[in-house]
Design a protein around this motif. Sequence first.
Motif, mmCIF file in Angstrom:
data_model
loop_
_atom_site.group_PDB
_atom_site.id
_atom_site.type_symbol
_atom_site.label_atom_id
_atom_site.label_comp_id
_atom_site.label_asym_id
_atom_site.label_seq_id
_atom_site.Cartn_x
_atom_site.Cartn_y
_atom_site.Cartn_z
ATOM 1 N N GLY A 1 17.493 21.335 11.306
ATOM 2 C CA GLY A 1 18.800 21.023 11.309
ATOM 3 C C GLY A 1 19.239 19.536 10.983
ATOM 4 N N GLN B 1 23.527 29.606 20.671
ATOM 5 C CA GLN B 1 23.575 28.614 19.686
ATOM 6 C C GLN B 1 23.288 29.018 18.560
ATOM 7 O OE1 GLN B 1 24.001 25.611 19.281
ATOM 8 N NE2 GLN B 1 22.535 24.169 18.467
ATOM 9 N N LEU C 1 26.854 29.893 17.428
ATOM 10 C CA LEU C 1 27.491 29.080 17.219
ATOM 11 C C LEU C 1 27.046 28.243 15.637
ATOM 12 C CD1 LEU C 1 29.561 26.677 18.026
ATOM 13 C CD2 LEU C 1 27.810 25.751 19.287
ATOM 14 N N GLY C 2 25.854 28.317 15.471
ATOM 15 C CA GLY C 2 25.273 28.021 13.992
ATOM 16 C C GLY C 2 25.910 28.534 13.088
ATOM 17 N N THR D 1 29.508 27.479 12.514
ATOM 18 C CA THR D 1 29.891 26.356 12.050
ATOM 19 C C THR D 1 29.609 26.468 10.494
ATOM 20 O OG1 THR D 1 28.971 25.516 13.978
ATOM 21 C CG2 THR D 1 28.830 23.875 12.135
ATOM 22 N N ALA E 1 31.516 23.526 8.278
ATOM 23 C CA ALA E 1 30.904 22.352 9.281
ATOM 24 C C ALA E 1 32.098 21.618 9.753
ATOM 25 C CB ALA E 1 29.773 21.577 8.608
ATOM 26 N N LEU F 1 33.305 21.320 15.538
ATOM 27 C CA LEU F 1 32.336 22.472 15.758
ATOM 28 C C LEU F 1 30.880 21.806 15.428
ATOM 29 C CD1 LEU F 1 32.277 25.479 16.780
ATOM 30 C CD2 LEU F 1 32.436 26.062 14.161
ATOM 31 N N SER F 2 30.808 21.045 14.564
ATOM 32 C CA SER F 2 29.412 20.504 14.246
ATOM 33 C C SER F 2 28.892 19.651 15.373
ATOM 34 C CB SER F 2 29.447 19.622 12.942
ATOM 35 O OG SER F 2 29.944 20.402 11.884
ATOM 36 N N HIS G 1 27.966 21.840 18.127
ATOM 37 C CA HIS G 1 26.351 22.545 17.768
ATOM 38 C C HIS G 1 25.256 21.889 18.012
ATOM 39 C CE1 HIS G 1 23.796 25.285 15.548
ATOM 40 N NE2 HIS G 1 23.625 24.568 14.660
ATOM 41 N N GLN G 2 25.473 20.239 17.858
ATOM 42 C CA GLN G 2 24.714 19.600 18.044
ATOM 43 C C GLN G 2 24.267 19.388 19.869
ATOM 44 O OE1 GLN G 2 23.819 16.304 15.212
ATOM 45 N NE2 GLN G 2 23.943 14.860 16.969
ATOM 46 N N ALA H 1 24.722 21.614 21.931
ATOM 47 C CA ALA H 1 24.390 22.835 22.460
ATOM 48 C C ALA H 1 22.804 22.712 22.111
ATOM 49 C CB ALA H 1 25.017 24.179 21.732
ATOM 50 N N ALA H 2 22.440 22.181 20.978
ATOM 51 C CA ALA H 2 20.916 21.919 20.578
ATOM 52 C C ALA H 2 20.231 21.121 21.706
ATOM 53 C CB ALA H 2 20.744 21.331 19.401
#
Length: 343
Positions: A213, A302, A305-306, A309, A314, A318-319, A322-323, A325-326
Amino acid sequence: MTSFLRSDRSKPVAVWLFVVAALVLAMVIVGGATRLTDSGLSITEWKPVTGAVPPMSDQAWQAEFERYKQIPQYAQINRGMSLSAFKSIYWWEWGHRFLGRLTGLVFFVPFVWFAVRREIPRRLFWRLAGIFVLGGLQGAVGWWMVASGLSERVSVAPERLMVHLGLAFALLVALLWTAFDAWSGAARQTLPSPWGRRAVGLMGLIYLQILLGALVAGNDAGLVYNDFPLMNGRLVPDDYAGAGLWATLAHSQGAVQLHHRLGAYVLTGVALAIGWAAWRSNYLARETKLLGVAVAGAVVLQAMLGIATLMMRAPLALSIVHQLAAALVLGLATAFAWRTRRI
């Protein structure tokens, strides 16, 4: 020195480490926002001490702006930018560096305090020292990353961004694992099953997906091929191959996005299989089973969500989610892996 330290556990030490882990997580989020707003090259010098103080006068601001005007990003992308606009990107990068300094301080001062008071479990002392060294290395790697975008590029090198982000997540894992150890003390008995290896393997897959990612982020590859599940109607994008193996793996937008997608498919399948097996296992305690299921569920969320995104090209908010959530997925996987090694 370690002979003067407590030998088993310390909940105050664990709480301190959880706080440091939260600061590392905040750095990851602010760092992601800094990249997404193209702010990371706004400070063109590395001053670990004096750089903690931002410009305090109009003259100082103008001097910072003039230094920024000397790099390719300004000349090729932001020519004509106003001082006010420069300040907006400057503050993102300054905030990211300030968090780094604050995190180092919040780690080092209590570390000395707990060591003097003999609060640190003996078995964790050198591990904590290693974490401190890794944190200092992270600062140097951050500058190494920024330096890649100051002379010939208009952004940082994707592979250096990957190393920088990878170290941040490695720090997060080390802090969480050590905090769990400090809270619970040394394991009285280890679990005689393959679950420890399975859980650590799942952690490794999640970590690899985060690195993939980072390459997507470094190449702005989330702005292309925004359809799903195909890529512009094809299984493999037209521009997959770069000028050589390394150019393909690290610098081809189509390739890095495809690899991230494939990684998500593999990770989701493995996480669901492990989560299901954990729930049905006769060897794992109930709380460990719940952690395994939680990791599987978090991986699925996740992945969804990806996809969102990607298909929305992106957007900033939302980006960042996403990070974040990672990091939460990796944190859950760390807790699961740690717990599987104990009865």
